[in-house]
Every structure is written in C-alpha cells, then in structure tokens.
Design an enzyme around this catalytic site. Sequence first.
Site, short mmCIF file in Angstrom:
data_model
loop_
_atom_site.label_atom_id
_atom_site.label_comp_id
_atom_site.label_asym_id
_atom_site.label_seq_id
_atom_site.Cartn_x
_atom_site.Cartn_y
_atom_site.Cartn_z
N GLY A 48 -4.05 -7.13 -1.38
CA GLY A 48 -3.28 -7.52 -2.56
C GLY A 48 -2.37 -6.42 -3.01
O GLY A 48 -1.17 -6.59 -3.07
N THR A 49 -2.87 -5.27 -3.32
CA THR A 49 -2.21 -3.99 -3.11
C THR A 49 -1.20 -3.50 -4.10
O THR A 49 -0.38 -4.25 -4.62
CB THR A 49 -1.53 -3.98 -1.73
OG1 THR A 49 -2.48 -4.18 -0.73
CG2 THR A 49 -0.81 -2.70 -1.46
N THR A 50 -1.23 -2.17 -4.27
CA THR A 50 -0.10 -1.42 -4.83
C THR A 50 0.19 -0.28 -3.87
O THR A 50 -0.67 0.54 -3.58
CB THR A 50 -0.44 -0.85 -6.21
OG1 THR A 50 -0.79 -1.91 -7.10
CG2 THR A 50 0.76 -0.09 -6.78
#
Length: 243
Positions: A48-50
Amino acid sequence: MFNPNNGSEFARNRARLDDTPNPYEPEVGSLPEGDRSQAGSDTVNKTGTTIVGLTTQDGVLMASDMRASLGGRVISNKNVQKVEEIQPNAALSISGSVGGAQSFIRSLRAEANLYEARRGEYMSIDALSTMASNLLRGGPFFRVVPILGGVDDDGGHVFSLDPAGSSMSDTYTAQGSGMPYALGVLEQEYSEDLTMADAEQVAAHAVKSASERDTASGNGIHITKITHDGLTTVGHKEFDALL
C-alpha cells in the site's frame, strides 16, 4: 455456381452465428467485460505504501515504510524492504503489487547487468529510467508505481514512473497510498541544498506523517543512501532516532 441463401443448411447468416464468439473481438478501443486487472485484488499482497525520493548535495536518498497488506485491509507483513538495488549506483522503490514489483525488479536488474557486461560500465540513470519506462510500457502489465533513484557523472537523479510507462524527473517525489501526506511534508521542508543527513530527517518526517494517517503504511522505515561510493540501506522500527 451455388449461391447459398437463408434457407440453405450451408448459409452462414447472422442468426446462426449469435452464439459463436467473434474472432475479431475485442476491437481496438474496446475492453473485455469486467476489469480483469482487479481480479482477486483482495487476496493479492500489496505494498500500500509510502515511498519518497530526494536528491541531495551528496547524492540521492530514498525512504519507504515497511508494511504490506492484503486488499488494503489486512497487514500481511511488517518488515518489507521496498527499496532494491538495481546496480551499485541506482535503486528502485516500489508501491503496488508485491509479485509485480519482484518481477519488474528482476527484469530491470537483468537488463542493467547485461548492459554492464556488454559495455563494461554502468548504465546512466537517465538511460536506466528509459529502460524501466520501456519495460513498463511494452512488457507485461505490472501493477506497480516505482521511484528510481541514482547517481552518475551528472549528479543525483530521481524519477517517478507509472504502470503506463511514463517517466518524470524531479528533485523530490513521493508515491503510494500515503503520497498526499508525504508530499505535504516534502513541499514544506525540501530544499536543493540539503545534505544527506538533512534529507534523512526530511524523508523520515514525510514517511512518519503518512504512516499516521494512511492505514496501508507503517511499521517502520528503510532509508537508502546512494552516493558515488555506493549504496546502503538501513531499517528502523522507530522514527525517533531520525527526527
């Protein structure tokens, strides 16, 4: 010469072909029914991530959180490294499908290794971004949104890419589900005269801010530093030491 008509058993009229698949479909401009790219999306591991990338006076700094999820609802892994070395002076960070990311990284790394074997030198970062863009555009569909960062004779470079194959250069960028929160921090705190130590603090602040609001980001941070001397990646479960 025999001329078939609608009453003939040899006639191939439209009524008799209603249940026969059209060999010419789907036509250009049309799509198959349903979005097959989303099939089983709730059971596909995603980062999903940053992820963020910044150019500095000393090179390039890349940072990412450590969380992977299933369908954006269930945390499937709390220690994912989302930044991978492509060649000793370049790395790729990934948001999107984990399987797609792993396959894309293998393909890009293989092309970089082949170039080095043939030419006896590393691919320039600009050329590497073009290669990555071509793989995304012309190869199998990868559900990934990467950031490419690296250092060459022209200095530090950061490129944002997308699944359609676009490649855009910038001094800093962010991708992933936490991008809106991270970009807000980068807009306020980034400057072109940042040292590597300063950039580490800015990137940590950006990823931490995203992790506090984005449910698909969190569980720590990996910091990757790229200079003319090489590439290093260090993981941190807590942000306090970096801020």
